[in-house]
Design a protein around this motif. Sequence first.
Motif, PDB file in Angstrom:
ATOM      1  N   ARG A   8       5.332   5.063   5.487  1.00  0.00           N
ATOM      2  CA  ARG A   8       4.464   4.222   5.571  1.00  0.00           C
ATOM      3  C   ARG A   8       3.592   4.771   6.825  1.00  0.00           C
ATOM      4  O   ARG A   8       4.191   3.588   7.515  1.00  0.00           O
ATOM      5  CB  ARG A   8       4.752   3.241   4.506  1.00  0.00           C
ATOM      6  CG  ARG A   8       2.687   2.435   4.257  1.00  0.00           C
ATOM      7  CD  ARG A   8       3.036   1.400   3.290  1.00  0.00           C
ATOM      8  NE  ARG A   8       3.417  -0.234   3.695  1.00  0.00           N
ATOM      9  CZ  ARG A   8       4.498  -0.862   2.646  1.00  0.00           C
ATOM     10  NH1 ARG A   8       3.958  -0.917   1.533  1.00  0.00           N
ATOM     11  NH2 ARG A   8       4.700  -1.764   3.119  1.00  0.00           N
ATOM     12  N   ILE A  28       0.640   2.363   8.960  1.00  0.00           N
ATOM     13  CA  ILE A  28      -0.057   1.611   8.667  1.00  0.00           C
ATOM     14  C   ILE A  28      -1.142   1.317   9.410  1.00  0.00           C
ATOM     15  O   ILE A  28      -0.836   1.455  10.672  1.00  0.00           O
ATOM     16  CB  ILE A  28       0.524  -0.142   8.577  1.00  0.00           C
ATOM     17  CG1 ILE A  28       1.697  -0.099   7.717  1.00  0.00           C
ATOM     18  CG2 ILE A  28      -0.166  -1.318   9.088  1.00  0.00           C
ATOM     19  CD1 ILE A  28       1.988  -1.726   7.020  1.00  0.00           C
ATOM     20  N   THR A  31      -6.804  -4.425   7.267  1.00  0.00           N
ATOM     21  CA  THR A  31      -5.785  -3.833   7.419  1.00  0.00           C
ATOM     22  C   THR A  31      -5.490  -1.953   6.643  1.00  0.00           C
ATOM     23  O   THR A  31      -5.643  -2.189   5.199  1.00  0.00           O
ATOM     24  CB  THR A  31      -4.747  -3.915   6.233  1.00  0.00           C
ATOM     25  OG1 THR A  31      -4.760  -5.148   7.337  1.00  0.00           O
ATOM     26  CG2 THR A  31      -2.952  -3.819   6.985  1.00  0.00           C
ATOM     27  N   ILE A  72      -2.687   1.042   5.122  1.00  0.00           N
ATOM     28  CA  ILE A  72      -1.919   1.773   3.961  1.00  0.00           C
ATOM     29  C   ILE A  72      -2.481   2.719   4.089  1.00  0.00           C
ATOM     30  O   ILE A  72      -3.211   3.320   2.974  1.00  0.00           O
ATOM     31  CB  ILE A  72      -1.477   1.161   3.787  1.00  0.00           C
ATOM     32  CG1 ILE A  72      -1.385  -0.679   4.242  1.00  0.00           C
ATOM     33  CG2 ILE A  72      -0.085   0.869   3.064  1.00  0.00           C
ATOM     34  CD1 ILE A  72      -1.223  -1.652   2.997  1.00  0.00           C
ATOM     35  N   VAL A  82       3.528  -5.814   3.854  1.00  0.00           N
ATOM     36  CA  VAL A  82       2.879  -5.365   4.883  1.00  0.00           C
ATOM     37  C   VAL A  82       3.046  -6.083   6.404  1.00  0.00           C
ATOM     38  O   VAL A  82       3.777  -6.199   7.383  1.00  0.00           O
ATOM     39  CB  VAL A  82       1.197  -5.768   5.647  1.00  0.00           C
ATOM     40  CG1 VAL A  82       0.718  -5.477   7.048  1.00  0.00           C
ATOM     41  CG2 VAL A  82       0.838  -4.899   4.080  1.00  0.00           C
ATOM     42  N   GLN A  94       6.427  -5.129   7.371  1.00  0.00           N
ATOM     43  CA  GLN A  94       6.911  -3.831   8.501  1.00  0.00           C
ATOM     44  C   GLN A  94       6.162  -3.709   9.504  1.00  0.00           C
ATOM     45  O   GLN A  94       7.236  -3.398  10.753  1.00  0.00           O
ATOM     46  CB  GLN A  94       5.840  -3.089   7.234  1.00  0.00           C
ATOM     47  CG  GLN A  94       6.457  -1.809   7.811  1.00  0.00           C
ATOM     48  CD  GLN A  94       5.054  -0.541   7.219  1.00  0.00           C
ATOM     49  OE1 GLN A  94       5.114  -0.397   5.774  1.00  0.00           O
ATOM     50  NE2 GLN A  94       5.035   0.669   7.204  1.00  0.00           N
TER      51      GLN A  94
END
Length: 394
Positions: free
Chosen positions: A214, A216, A228, A230, A252, A255
């Motif tokens: 993933r 970000i 943000t 993603i 989030v 992470q």
Amino acid sequence: MTPDSDIIIIGGGPSGLSFAGALADSGLNITLIEKSPLEVLQNPPYDGREIALTHLSKEIMQRLGIWQRIPEHEIYPLRDAKVLNGRSDYQLHFPQPAYARGEPTDRLGYLISNHNIRKASYEAVADAKNITFICGEGVKQVKTNTEEAQVTLESGRTLTAKLLVAADSRFSQTRRQLGIASDMHDYGRTMFLCRMKHTLSNQHTAYECFHYGRTIALLPLEENLTNTVITVDSDRVSSIQNLSDQELAATVQQQLGNRLGDMELVSTRHAYPLAGVLAERFYGVRSALIGDAAVGMHPVTAHGFNLGLASADILAGLVTEAAQKGKNIASQELLSQYDSKHALHARSLYYGTNMLLKLFTNEAPPAKLLRGLVLRVSNNLPPLKKLITRQLTG
């Protein structure tokens, strides 16, 4: 036979509107066709997208009267940018430059919400006497020949012009009907956008975090408010869609290793499948492509809008000069010149971005090793960092 307009623009997004605005004092008659209702041009809805703008883009927007129409408190400074790879804390850092375009500066660029840019772009041309808007109606067919360009609307009405300009998105039907091929790349990924508040300051620093599984991206707005982004493989869309607002903020926050402290989702969510496109050429017979119809970029390098604005500015400059000299505004010589000028940066950025993505989304062990090496080499080569910073600032 006299054409209905000098120029027909298909697409009322920022690129199409900017091109029209650049010709507002040219004496040319312009018709702009937009499928959305006029009310959408006047008051575009929030769509989750925050646009990173270079100093060059600011100059162009100021010249067109767009920048001045955006509320000052909604123009956010982008001081610097950092890139993270996987679980490593090592950062590729692009600090704020001392100068941009020959002037002192304290920022890499600016961030402005897409709906604010769209609204200001329309307001800048709404009262122009030489621009006619046809809204709420789509285009059925386009044709061009050496004599004129023809556009048939869904109502059956046919319009003619000396020059046709396509600004109708990266999936442009106009481009297809003009017989211009394109390199279309489906990245197989989907990005989710939302705004999050947080307890620690973002320092107006942008982050691109290429974590495994993933990605970000953090685009700083207010000091404690960040857009943000993603990005996940499209077969994992449900892993984001099915989360509650609280769960999404928590995942989030985890992470990011609490980099921004406690996080809270404060906006609607918006999802966009990712696809890139590069037209084989940016012109045809009595026709040209601008904006995403010419180049649709992956957002990782934040250059899509900047390229679109540059394309409108380049073409408008050539058309204005030709009109002032009484020359053909749709000559193959002029359109070929536009193609060469825009391709100079557009093609290298498009292919360079795709190479970057291919490396930083590859999670095979050798690629992971190479990703870390690329960051370290880039960080320790001042000429390379200076070159990239110049691209970021415009």
